[in-house]
Scaffold this motif. Sequence first.
Motif, PDB file in Angstrom:
ATOM      1  N   MET A   1     -30.070 -23.664  -8.252  1.00 19.03           N
ATOM      2  CA  MET A   1     -28.926 -23.483  -7.359  1.00 19.03           C
ATOM      3  C   MET A   1     -27.645 -23.955  -8.044  1.00 19.03           C
ATOM      4  N   GLU A   2     -26.547 -23.287  -7.686  1.00 15.34           N
ATOM      5  CA  GLU A   2     -25.273 -23.621  -8.288  1.00 15.34           C
ATOM      6  C   GLU A   2     -24.357 -24.267  -7.253  1.00 15.34           C
ATOM      7  N   GLN A   3     -23.237 -24.796  -7.739  1.00 16.10           N
ATOM      8  CA  GLN A   3     -22.328 -25.516  -6.852  1.00 16.10           C
ATOM      9  C   GLN A   3     -21.130 -24.643  -6.506  1.00 16.10           C
ATOM     10  N   TYR A   4     -20.736 -24.710  -5.213  1.00 13.89           N
ATOM     11  CA  TYR A   4     -19.703 -23.822  -4.697  1.00 13.89           C
ATOM     12  C   TYR A   4     -18.646 -24.610  -3.939  1.00 13.89           C
ATOM     13  N   LEU A   5     -17.403 -24.192  -4.078  1.00 15.78           N
ATOM     14  CA  LEU A   5     -16.328 -24.648  -3.211  1.00 15.78           C
ATOM     15  C   LEU A   5     -16.519 -23.960  -1.868  1.00 15.78           C
ATOM     16  N   CYS A   6     -16.482 -24.717  -0.751  1.00 14.66           N
ATOM     17  CA  CYS A   6     -16.786 -24.099   0.524  1.00 14.66           C
ATOM     18  C   CYS A   6     -16.075 -24.804   1.679  1.00 14.66           C
ATOM     19  N   LEU A  33     -11.000 -29.519   6.277  1.00 20.16           N
ATOM     20  CA  LEU A  33     -11.673 -30.251   5.212  1.00 20.16           C
ATOM     21  C   LEU A  33     -12.457 -29.264   4.355  1.00 20.16           C
ATOM     22  N   TYR A  34     -12.525 -29.557   3.065  1.00 18.92           N
ATOM     23  CA  TYR A  34     -13.230 -28.692   2.117  1.00 18.92           C
ATOM     24  C   TYR A  34     -14.261 -29.520   1.348  1.00 18.92           C
ATOM     25  N   TYR A  35     -15.205 -28.812   0.745  1.00 15.10           N
ATOM     26  CA  TYR A  35     -16.313 -29.466   0.064  1.00 15.10           C
ATOM     27  C   TYR A  35     -16.697 -28.676  -1.184  1.00 15.10           C
ATOM     28  N   VAL A  36     -17.450 -29.336  -2.062  1.00 15.84           N
ATOM     29  CA  VAL A  36     -18.227 -28.630  -3.069  1.00 15.84           C
ATOM     30  C   VAL A  36     -19.681 -28.946  -2.754  1.00 15.84           C
ATOM     31  N   ALA A  37     -20.487 -27.892  -2.642  1.00 15.28           N
ATOM     32  CA  ALA A  37     -21.879 -28.080  -2.243  1.00 15.28           C
ATOM     33  C   ALA A  37     -22.803 -27.239  -3.108  1.00 15.28           C
ATOM     34  N   GLU A  38     -24.035 -27.697  -3.221  1.00 13.27           N
ATOM     35  CA  GLU A  38     -25.062 -26.949  -3.945  1.00 13.27           C
ATOM     36  C   GLU A  38     -25.755 -26.014  -2.959  1.00 13.27           C
ATOM     37  N   ILE A  64     -15.250 -17.317  12.383  1.00 12.84           N
ATOM     38  CA  ILE A  64     -15.696 -18.521  11.701  1.00 12.84           C
ATOM     39  C   ILE A  64     -15.217 -18.480  10.250  1.00 12.84           C
ATOM     40  N   ASP A  65     -14.622 -19.577   9.822  1.00 13.40           N
ATOM     41  CA  ASP A  65     -14.075 -19.668   8.463  1.00 13.40           C
ATOM     42  C   ASP A  65     -15.224 -20.017   7.512  1.00 13.40           C
ATOM     43  N   PHE A  66     -16.007 -19.003   7.170  1.00 20.10           N
ATOM     44  CA  PHE A  66     -17.232 -19.188   6.387  1.00 20.10           C
ATOM     45  C   PHE A  66     -17.045 -18.501   5.034  1.00 20.10           C
ATOM     46  N   TRP A  67     -16.737 -19.285   3.995  1.00 23.22           N
ATOM     47  CA  TRP A  67     -16.645 -18.711   2.658  1.00 23.22           C
ATOM     48  C   TRP A  67     -17.063 -19.755   1.624  1.00 23.22           C
ATOM     49  N   TYR A  68     -17.539 -19.288   0.494  1.00 23.76           N
ATOM     50  CA  TYR A  68     -17.899 -20.189  -0.602  1.00 23.76           C
ATOM     51  C   TYR A  68     -17.682 -19.452  -1.920  1.00 23.76           C
TER      52      TYR A  68
END
Length: 289
Positions: A1-6, A33-38, A64-68
Amino acid sequence: MEQYLCTQAVIDHMQPTQVSKPFRSGYHDDTDLYYVAELDHKIASKYYNKVIEPYNNKTRHNHIDFWYCICEPGSMDTSEFDCAEIAKVGLFYLIEDELNLTKETNRALVIGNLASDEGVDPITFINTYCAEVETQNYVTKLTALQHQIGYVKGRIQPVALLGLLGEVGEVAAEAEIYADNTQIGEIDDLLTFEQVIAHYKALFVEFASEIDRIKKKVRSDSRYSQALRFEVTETKFNVELADVFYYLNATASCLGMSLEDLAKLSYQKVIARRATIGPELLDKPETSA
């Protein structure tokens, strides 16, 4: 799995196993709020296509603000990027100021670059340099979610009060009660006391089970929800409700938990449930919970 800004929506619905601390963009009009997630891209993409996108196409509510976006090194030159400024002005604001980039895909690539320059993964980079991190207030988040579902100021919703009665019974059902004279010495009538408690607990659990059955009927049919009315003497009712709050907090404290911990569990349970049936916020309170 890779890491994504989301976004927060991705964290809520996908619940990744690895996620950075939350950070803000730096723009004054952006409170998100924003995150980086695997993430597993196949799973996230499938969920978006089967749940989020159909919901966005049919809902009366805001989308819904759903993007990565993947955080891998891009072609942009980040050699002059001053990471020490991130905590002062915000990551997205600084990326625009120094690199003139505003698209989420480009922001993610910049994060990939910067993390590579530091010799760390993107999650570690965010945790190191995005210092403005706020603790999630799950009581506030849960309240906002309940407002969306339909719990707003006005009359007491039948599902709310019936649910309160029913859930207290389920709490009782999960608590074993027994007398242990070996720990505290002999106490007269302790065994009788234990038996009395167990007897009334069983009656209460049975009562709560019937209340829960009624609650589900009310929740599934808006005619019941609209027709049922609860009238209360507000001052006395509020005092008794405060007593419920007192003992809820006391019990949580005995378990080493806080009300915020309970709010987080409740919020995550509702989000997980909605993730299996879609994120619809329907008119009938608790329909999606």
